[in-house]
Enzyme design. Structure first.
Site, PDB file in Angstrom:
ATOM      1  N   ASP A  60       0.870  -1.325  -0.004  1.00 20.20           N
ATOM      2  CA  ASP A  60      -0.029  -0.050   0.079  1.00 20.20           C
ATOM      3  C   ASP A  60       0.812   1.219  -0.177  1.00 20.20           C
ATOM      4  O   ASP A  60       1.915   1.373   0.625  1.00 20.20           O
ATOM      5  CB  ASP A  60      -0.937   0.077   1.152  1.00 20.20           C
ATOM      6  CG  ASP A  60      -1.953   1.180   1.050  1.00 20.20           C
ATOM      7  OD1 ASP A  60      -2.727   0.987   0.446  1.00 20.20           O
ATOM      8  OD2 ASP A  60      -1.889   1.965   2.137  1.00 20.20           O
ATOM      9  N   GLU A  84       1.688  -0.520  -5.105  1.00 21.09           N
ATOM     10  CA  GLU A  84       0.750   0.480  -5.592  1.00 21.09           C
ATOM     11  C   GLU A  84       1.458   1.673  -5.328  1.00 21.09           C
ATOM     12  O   GLU A  84       1.908   2.260  -4.264  1.00 21.09           O
ATOM     13  CB  GLU A  84      -0.425   0.233  -4.327  1.00 21.09           C
ATOM     14  CG  GLU A  84      -1.746   1.270  -4.511  1.00 21.09           C
ATOM     15  CD  GLU A  84      -2.060   2.199  -3.513  1.00 21.09           C
ATOM     16  OE1 GLU A  84      -3.274   2.727  -3.765  1.00 21.09           O
ATOM     17  OE2 GLU A  84      -1.378   2.274  -2.447  1.00 21.09           O
TER      18      GLU A  84
HETATM   19  C1  NOJ Z   1      -4.507   2.761  -1.008  1.00 20.61           C
HETATM   20  C2  NOJ Z   1      -5.651   1.602  -0.350  1.00 20.61           C
HETATM   21  O1  NOJ Z   1      -5.891   1.079  -1.744  1.00 20.61           O
HETATM   22  C3  NOJ Z   1      -6.657   2.760  -0.034  1.00 20.61           C
HETATM   23  O2  NOJ Z   1      -7.901   1.954   0.000  1.00 20.61           O
HETATM   24  C4  NOJ Z   1      -6.350   3.281   1.174  1.00 20.61           C
HETATM   25  O3  NOJ Z   1      -7.250   4.159   1.686  1.00 20.61           O
HETATM   26  C5  NOJ Z   1      -5.062   4.104   1.379  1.00 20.61           C
HETATM   27  N1  NOJ Z   1      -4.010   3.529   0.342  1.00 20.61           N
HETATM   28  C6  NOJ Z   1      -4.507   4.306   2.447  1.00 20.61           C
HETATM   29  O4  NOJ Z   1      -3.943   3.231   3.089  1.00 20.61           O
END
Ligand code: NOJ
Length: 575
Positions: free
Chosen positions: A229, A297
């Site tokens: 993440d 991500e």
């Molecule tokens: C990306 C995640 O996919 C999302 O759902 C989340 O709110 C944010 N990062 C913060 O962790």
């Protein structure tokens, strides 16, 4: 109505080679990975929130769908301020979802069905209910406990102004002031997201050591990899300079003026090189089938910067959000396919493809908006509603295109049913912190997170046996339930199964790809693999396009495709 004839389309031309194929057949180069959002997939306990036993019980559905792996969004101990992306204990399961033994059972059942398991790792921030953060609040400014997070003195004589002007991704300031043990207003801590998600201080070696240990914990439990993440956020620019650009993960348009001081700092790469060594050490046989893999991500622009995350000693994959954000136009898609391969091939990494996830409006809804509409953060009852018929038709065609493209692909739960977002959800039930923090300006992501419909005539459409659901399901989900589509020719579910079956049979994920320049209305591509040549044709224009005579249609995104390809339809064929 005139038809574009195959004589006008020169599908036998060489085309432009965009991608030479995989250098090897490691599973993560071509895997189709299905994202499960545990809150909303299947609820065995009946409390209205999905759970691990629910997932395990439905794993055979995924084997029949034909995916290679699942990625589970967070299931860790969490107060659920951001639906689990606020982790209070990285080594345990929240009772909402079950217990550690349930995770072990899930992993071993998935493995026995030939499905790999990837878990979500959230290293940028923890929950404010994490033991470390509680200790940091209780400790004094300047203490080792505070140094695990980003505490700073405020500005102004009395420190009453935040340390800098950063805003949080979910709206409002990125800093919150704490009250010290003696009751006086004290330091401020940084949270790029919700105040309940304090950012870690990744300059502190203890944070690094802790996450290396967390990686080992899950690898020891048997997982096959991690989705990481906010991988572009861990390191912040020294001095935390003010930033006047847009503060969200997607809009990086101010890059020309100043590199955002909170995103994509060069220092992150060293962290991932360390992680890669740990993952590699778990492949004790050297056989690529035993590789553990990680996917970033990383909302990073341009693609050349994103490609730095997938150099051969860092991540195995990174999400390709450019593809997801591209308007439904042949020229734009051709361009993004070309630039994605160019950037990733340069570093020897697979390109990944994705159209939906838990943070964006589902593609069956998004593609039903007028073409070129900027991607909204949620659609509500007061907004212009998507054209559901065009949206689903384009979504099926988009997936048919995507699954032909060599590289990895991510599917988001329910897209195989053609689910739209819940686009008329009452504001009163919204739970995404974005909605409250922007005072409703941004509706947020609840619309794509609604519990899955398994059977039309059961409570909560078979999500559980009680009828509870943490978010309401729109009535249209009944007709789209799994039991309404299974075995039904032409259903979206059967289309996905067919696409995945043929993709595997013809090794499309590992192929070489050429595109043919056929103008604004048609996207034509050719994938060469050991199994032969597969042609892909997508019609974006108003007029039908003739499929070359002698072609054998393998699969089409609509059931009525025979010799011509109607508008917003895609086909795979051989000649
Ligand atoms: C990306 C995640 O996919 C999302 O759902 C989340 O709110 C944010 N990062 C913060 O962790």
């Amino acid at each position: 109505m005139s038809t574009v004839t195959s004589a006008e389309l020169d599908l036998s031309a060489d085309g432009t080679l965009l991608h030479r194929g995989s250098p090897d057949s490691a599973w993560w180069r071509s895997a189709v990975i299905y994202q499960i959002y545990p809150r909303s997939w299947a609820d065995a306990s009946g409390d209205g929130v999905g759970d691990l036993p629910g997932i395990t019980a439905h794993l055979p559905y995924l084997r029949n769908l034909g995916v290679d792996a699942v990625w589970l969004s967070p299931f860790y101990t969490s107060p659920q301020a951001d639906a689990g992306y606020d982790v209070a204990d990285y080594r345990d399961i929240d009772p909402l979802f079950g217990a550690l033994d349930d995770a072990k059972t899930l992993v071993s059942q998935a493995h026995s069905l030939g499905i790999r398991v990837i878990v979500d790792l959230v290293p940028n921030h923890s929950s404010d209910e994490h033991e470390w953060f509680k200790a940091a609040l209780a400790a004094a400014p300047g203490s080792p406990e505070r140094d695990l997070y980003m505490f700073r003195e405020g500005k102004g004589d009395d420190g009453s102004q935040p340390p800098n002007n950063w805003q949080s991704v979910f709206g409002g300031p990125a800093w919150t002031r704490v009250t010290e043990a003696d009751g006086t207003p004290g330091q401020w801590y940084l949270h790029l997201f919700d105040p309940k998600q304090p950012d870690f201080n990744w300059e502190n070696p203890a944070v690094r050591a802790e996450f290396e240990s967390v990686l080992r914990f899950w690898l020891d439990l048997g997982v096959d990899g991690f989705r990481v993440d906010v991988a572009h956020g861990l390191i912040k620019e020294a001095g935390l300079p003010d930033w006047t650009g847009a503060m969200n993960m997607l809009d990086l348009t101010d890059l020309d003026k100043q590199h955002p001081p909170m995103w994509d700092q060069d220092g992150v790469h060293e962290i991932y090189r360390g992680w890669r060594k740990i993952l590699d050490s778990y492949n004790t046989t050297g056989d690529a089938a035993n590789d553990r893999a990680m996917c970033a991500e990383a909302w990073v622009d341009p693609p050349e910067r994103a490609a730095l995350f997938v150099r051969d000693d860092e991540f195995h994959q990174a999400f390709n959000f450019d593809f997801l954000q591209t308007p439904w136009r042949a020229t734009d898609l051709r361009e993004v396919i070309a630039s994605s391969y160019a950037a990733n091939d340069k570093v020897g990494a697979p390109t990944t493809w994705v159209l939906s996830n838990h943070d964006v409006v589902r593609h069956a809804s998004r593609l039903g908006l007028p073409i070129g509409t900027p991607r909204p953060n949620g659609i509500g009852a007061d907004d212009a509603q998507p054209d559901a018929v065009a949206g689903l038709r384009r979504a099926r065609a988009a997936t048919t295109l995507m699954l032909a493209l060599p590289g990895g692909a991510y599917l988001y739960q329910g897209e195989e049913l053609g689910l739209p977002d819940h686009t008329t959800m009452p504001d009163a039930v919204r739970q995404d912190p974005t909605f409250a923090r922007t005072h409703g300006k941004e509706l947020g992501r609840d619309g794509c997170r609604v519990p899955l419909p398994w059977s039309k005539d059961e409570p909560a459409f078979g999500f559980n046996r009680t009828g509870n659901a943490w978010l309401p399901q729109p009535t249209v989900y009944g007709d789209l339930a799994v039991d309404q589509q299974e075995g039904v020719a032409g259903s979206t579910l059967e289309l996905y199964r067919e696409l995945l079956r043929i993709r595997k049979e013809r090794d499309l994920g590992e192929g070489a790809l050429s595109v043919l320049d056929e103008g604004a209305d048609v996207l034509a591509a050719r994938v060469e693999t050991r199994a032969g040549t597969t042609q892909v044709l997508v019609n974006f224009g108003a007029e039908p396009v003739e499929i070359p005579s002698g072609a054998t249609v393998l699969v089409a995104s609509e059931p009525d495709v025979d010799t011509t390809l109607p508008t917003d339809t895609a086909v795979w064929f051989t000649v």
